[in-house]
Design an enzyme around this catalytic site. Structure first.
Site, PDB file in Angstrom:
ATOM      1  N   LYS A  32       0.713  -1.228  -0.078  1.00 42.09           N
ATOM      2  CA  LYS A  32      -0.024  -0.187  -0.012  1.00 42.09           C
ATOM      3  C   LYS A  32       0.999   1.283  -0.107  1.00 42.09           C
ATOM      4  O   LYS A  32       0.576   2.279  -0.671  1.00 42.09           O
ATOM      5  CB  LYS A  32      -0.803  -0.034   1.315  1.00 42.09           C
ATOM      6  CG  LYS A  32      -1.978  -0.948   1.123  1.00 42.09           C
ATOM      7  CD  LYS A  32      -2.850  -0.861   2.539  1.00 42.09           C
ATOM      8  CE  LYS A  32      -2.261  -1.060   3.754  1.00 42.09           C
ATOM      9  NZ  LYS A  32      -1.966  -2.331   3.810  1.00 42.09           N
ATOM     10  N   THR A  33       1.885   1.288   0.770  1.00 39.48           N
ATOM     11  CA  THR A  33       2.676   2.516   1.224  1.00 39.48           C
ATOM     12  C   THR A  33       3.436   2.748  -0.211  1.00 39.48           C
ATOM     13  O   THR A  33       3.481   3.900  -0.764  1.00 39.48           O
ATOM     14  CB  THR A  33       3.582   2.390   2.227  1.00 39.48           C
ATOM     15  OG1 THR A  33       2.748   2.191   3.484  1.00 39.48           O
ATOM     16  CG2 THR A  33       4.566   3.761   2.412  1.00 39.48           C
ATOM     17  N   GLU A  39      -3.552   6.171   1.387  1.00 36.97           N
ATOM     18  CA  GLU A  39      -3.207   4.652   1.821  1.00 36.97           C
ATOM     19  C   GLU A  39      -4.700   4.331   2.460  1.00 36.97           C
ATOM     20  O   GLU A  39      -4.836   5.159   3.485  1.00 36.97           O
ATOM     21  CB  GLU A  39      -2.084   4.734   2.475  1.00 36.97           C
ATOM     22  CG  GLU A  39      -1.543   3.167   2.883  1.00 36.97           C
ATOM     23  CD  GLU A  39      -0.513   3.129   3.413  1.00 36.97           C
ATOM     24  OE1 GLU A  39      -0.426   2.078   4.061  1.00 36.97           O
ATOM     25  OE2 GLU A  39       0.510   3.838   3.070  1.00 36.97           O
TER      26      GLU A  39
END
Length: 486
Positions: free
Chosen positions: A135-136, A179
């Site tokens: 995600k990051t 995010e």
């Protein structure tokens, strides 16, 4: 929490636990929007210092008096109900927290962090990146692409990126890149224009009983997204979701975006990119590992959806250095390379060690010794649930060093510990060492690291606190060798 709407009209915000990576990002956006913001944390860090410089009133402890102090400072004459701040908490804040209890007694509106993020997402053509892993990096890649392409996005991510000097940025463009965390179920609150799922696994057994529960959360997220983009390399995503736009590293999937001909170098990766069967060109990344090519494909898909040429996308992504704590190069002294990575799930550890193995093979020289994996397990619940998976995740390392479990506030009710993890890994790996504390880890590494070693610090806790002292130690050792050779 969140029974009334979040008010962005000038009413103040107070964050309990403002130093957290997710909380601080939202606080950053709000104070940049000229809203009154305060917050507290048990420990001050560079993030709280940065917020303080922006004008956030930061309290150095969590105390019931913080709220009344903030109200009094803002309105010395009147402390009426209208001046009460909107209080923001994360899942990490226990209901017994004295500051939280004081907020309830004062009658403050109380919101979960995700409530505020969801309200921000509604204000933009938002791009929300979800998934168990990646995600990051994926959200940072997308944000960086839009920023460097002149689209001036607002950014709220779970890691720090040098390009915008932190984990958040207020832009003036139409896009917000966020995010979207599934760990506590709050993913269902988000209704973005573009939703992205990188992959789906069970990662938070403290919140979910099964993978099916996680899938249901993501299906709600899909239904609330106008456009849904996902990787069909994840079997769960491929089998359970009808994607609007798909991407893959496997040409046989016939995904909308495909990367083939991956070539790995010591400091970059090349891949050929196809869009609906048509060759777009070559993508060069400074990020290593197959998983990061997949993450970059999501950014390519978003960039093309936003109308960017592939030439623009490729030229921008080629300059992205990555987010902090994602295979982050921290230094190289005495010919020992130190890398910091957030990997804390078995799949992430395998992917990160695979990338390290690729780099090490390219860098292979006469004095190349070992890949040393230093792992701090994160949460008792995760460690207990995936113990056998963890045990088989370190094959690519030559030496494995295990520290005690980072609790992240959990109670030790699962019958696992650092020694148990080390013993489980030792059933599948010939060289495993247990070092109880971070001090023990520090002392041990100073004794055993050798020139040529590639050292990976793995975990979502505070393991990386040992890195600066180790860098100093081996820097001094290197200087001594240089001095003696003069």
């Amino acid at each position: 929490m969140g029974n009334v709407a979040v008010d962005f009209g000038g009413k103040p915000f107070h964050f309990i636990g403002i130093g957290g990576i997710g909380m601080s990002a939202i606080a950053h956006i709000l104070v940049e929007q000229q809203l009154p913001v305060s917050g507290s944390d048990l420990k001050l860090n560079h993030i709280t210092q940065r917020l303080s410089h922006q004008g956030v009133r930061v309290f150095m402890q969590q105390d019931a008096s913080n709220l009344s102090t903030f109200v009094a400072e803002r309105s010395p004459v009147s402390s009426g109900h209208s001046s009460l701040p909107q209080v923001v908490c994360s899942t990490a804040i226990d209901p017994s927290n004295v500051e939280y209890r004081a907020a309830i007694e004062l009658g403050c509106p109380i919101f979960h962090r995700s409530d505020v993020l969801a309200a921000l997402i509604q204000q933009y053509s938002s791009i929300a990146v979800g998934g168990t892993h990646g995600k990051t990096t994926t959200s940072s890649l997308i944000a960086y692409l839009l920023l460097k392409s002149g689209l001036d996005p607002t950014i709220v991510v779970g890691g720090e990126v040098d390009a915008w000097d932190g984990n958040a940025r207020l832009g003036q463009g139409e896009y917000l890149v966020a995010e979207a965390d599934e760990s506590d179920g709050s993913l269902i609150k988000f209704s973005p224009h573009i939703g992205i799922v990188t992959n789906i696994e069970l990662d938070h057994p403290d919140h979910y009983e099964s993978l099916d529960d996680v899938i249901e959360i993501f299906k709600t997220f899909q239904h609330q997204s106008d456009v849904f983009i996902g990787s069909v390399d994840c079997p769960t995503v491929r089998d359970e979701f009808d994607l609007d736009i798909s991407y893959s590293l496997d040409a046989t999937t016939q995904a909308d975006y495909i990367a083939t001909d991956l070539v790995f170098h010591a400091d970059h990766t090349n891949a050929t990119i196809y869009e609906k069967g048509e060759r777009l060109g070559t993508l060069t990344l400074r990020l290593l590992g197959q998983h990061n090519v997949s993450n970059a494909l999501a950014a390519v898909a978003v960039g093309r959806y936003a109308g960017l040429s592939f030439e623009t996308i490729a030229s921008v992504l080629a300059t992205f250095d990555g987010a902090h704590r994602r295979f982050e190069h921290r230094g190289c002294y005495d010919n020992i390379t130190f890398l910091d990575d957030y990997a804390h799930h078995p799949s992430e550890i395998k992917a990160t060690l695979s990338a390290a193995q690729m780099q090490a093979s390219v860098l292979q020289t006469g004095d190349r010794k070992r890949i040393v994996a230093v792992f701090q397990p994160h949460r008792y619940s995760r460690t207990a649930s995936f113990l056998e998976d963890f045990a088989q995740s370190f094959q690519a390392a030559d030496l494995v060093v295990i520290s005690d479990i980072y609790s992240a506030g959990e109670q030790d009710n699962y019958g696992v510990s650092g020694p148990v993890v080390a013993e489980a890994i030792a059933q599948h790996h010939p060289k495993v060492v247990y070092q109880e504390t971070l001090d023990n880890v520090n002392v041990y590494l100073k004794k055993i690291l050798q020139p040529g070693d590639l050292v990976l610090f793995l975990g979502a806790g505070n393991l990386n606190k040992v890195i600066p002292d180790l860098l100093d130690f081996y820097r001094q050792k290197q200087d001594q060798v240089l001095q003696s050779s003069i």
